[in-house]
Structure formats: C-alpha cells, structure tokens
Design a protein around this motif. Structure first.
Motif, short mmCIF file in Angstrom:
data_model
loop_
_atom_site.label_atom_id
_atom_site.label_comp_id
_atom_site.label_asym_id
_atom_site.label_seq_id
_atom_site.Cartn_x
_atom_site.Cartn_y
_atom_site.Cartn_z
N GLU A 157 10.31 -5.11 5.68
CA GLU A 157 9.93 -4.31 4.51
C GLU A 157 9.87 -2.82 4.81
O GLU A 157 10.27 -2.00 4.00
N ARG A 158 9.41 -2.44 6.01
CA ARG A 158 9.26 -1.01 6.31
C ARG A 158 10.58 -0.26 6.33
O ARG A 158 10.61 0.95 6.34
N LEU A 159 11.70 -0.99 6.33
CA LEU A 159 13.03 -0.37 6.30
C LEU A 159 13.62 -0.33 4.90
O LEU A 159 14.78 0.00 4.72
N THR A 160 12.81 -0.69 3.91
CA THR A 160 13.24 -0.69 2.51
C THR A 160 12.44 0.35 1.73
O THR A 160 11.39 0.80 2.18
N ALA A 161 12.92 0.70 0.55
CA ALA A 161 12.13 1.55 -0.34
C ALA A 161 11.01 0.67 -0.90
O ALA A 161 11.28 -0.39 -1.46
N HIS A 162 9.78 1.09 -0.68
CA HIS A 162 8.65 0.29 -1.16
C HIS A 162 7.43 1.18 -1.33
O HIS A 162 7.42 2.32 -0.89
N LYS A 163 6.43 0.64 -2.00
CA LYS A 163 5.18 1.36 -2.24
C LYS A 163 4.03 0.60 -1.62
O LYS A 163 4.05 -0.63 -1.56
N ARG A 164 3.04 1.36 -1.18
CA ARG A 164 1.82 0.77 -0.62
C ARG A 164 0.63 1.54 -1.16
O ARG A 164 0.71 2.72 -1.45
N LYS A 165 -0.48 0.84 -1.28
CA LYS A 165 -1.75 1.46 -1.67
C LYS A 165 -2.52 1.79 -0.40
O LYS A 165 -2.50 1.02 0.57
N ALA A 166 -3.21 2.93 -0.39
CA ALA A 166 -3.98 3.33 0.78
C ALA A 166 -5.12 4.24 0.36
O ALA A 166 -5.04 4.95 -0.65
N ASP A 167 -6.19 4.20 1.14
CA ASP A 167 -7.26 5.18 1.03
C ASP A 167 -7.03 6.21 2.12
O ASP A 167 -6.91 5.85 3.30
N ILE A 168 -6.94 7.47 1.73
CA ILE A 168 -6.78 8.55 2.69
C ILE A 168 -8.12 9.28 2.72
O ILE A 168 -8.52 9.90 1.74
N ILE A 169 -8.82 9.13 3.82
CA ILE A 169 -10.20 9.62 3.90
C ILE A 169 -10.26 10.93 4.67
O ILE A 169 -9.67 11.09 5.72
#
Length: 140
Positions: free
Chosen positions: A65-77
């Motif tokens: 997956e990391r080699l594809t166009a994709h979206k992830r949710k994250a908290d940036i603190i």
C-alpha cells in the motif's frame, strides 16, 4: 562472533546483501526475494524480474500500500505558540508559529511507482504471483 561471520558471507551492494539475508533467514522453498524493474506504471503495471525473460502484468502483481496513492488519518501533535496581537486583529502585526497540532488530519501519499523504478519483489513460485515489497535506490 557468529553474527559477524553470518554478516560477512553476503556479497555485493547493500541491497543485494539485504535480499541474500532475507533469503537466508526466511528460507521458503515456494517463495524467493528478487530485484525487478517497473516497465509500466500503475494502473496497468508491468514488472520485469531480474534474470527472468518474462514480463508480468497487473493480474500477477500485488503492491504494498505504501507504494500506491492512498490516504491515512493521523494526529500530528505539537505546541502552538501564539504572539499577542492588537484587538480585533487591527494594525500591522505578526505571529510566531513554532509548531502546530492537528487532530484527525488526513495525509495524502502521492509518490506512486513509476516506470524505471527498481523494486524488491517477493516471488510466490507456486502460484506465479509477485508482491512488490518496496522501492530501492542505489547510490553508486
């Protein structure tokens, strides 16, 4: 000492050594790790495996997956530091922002496989399927 002797038996570039170690540690008769080159970019991906005359298409290929166009949710603190400003934001003023916090931020990854990319491939010889594990580069 045993670890050092094991490490010294691998030859070639660091990437070649990594593939040799993966083969040695994860010995599996039906699967091997090989280098390959992307011949055609996704979605109609084509792959050439080193030392193999065949070219494989999207029906035979899986991609991490990391080699594809994709979206992830994250908290940036982080810490947001605000400078004082005039009432209602009037007049010239500046803000010093040293860091920021984002909750439930969506990150879009856009760096997909491209024609000519060198990759590490797990080859499932039993089912003739290929999993592109990661992209590799060489600093020759």
């Amino acid at each position: 000492m045993m670890q050092m002797q094991k490490r010294l038996k691998y030859e070639g570039s660091p990437y070649s050594q990594m593939v040799q170690a993966m083969r040695d540690i994860g010995r599996n008769e039906t699967s091997t790790m090989e280098f390959g080159t992307i011949i055609s970019a996704p979605p109609d991906i084509k792959l050439h495996i080193d030392h193999d005359e065949n070219t494989y298409d999207k029906d035979d290929i899986y991609v991490s997956e990391r080699l594809t166009a994709h979206k992830r949710k994250a908290d940036i603190i982080g810490l947001v530091v605000a400078s004082p400003m005039t009432a209602n934001g009037q007049g010239p003023h500046t803000h010093e922002l040293t860091s920021i916090s984002l909750k439930n931020a969506e990150i879009s990854y856009l760096d997909v496989l491209k024609e000519g990319d060198r990759v590490i491939v797990e080859c499932d010889n039993e089912r003739a399927k290929f999993t592109i594990v990661d992209r590799v580069v060489s600093y020759k």
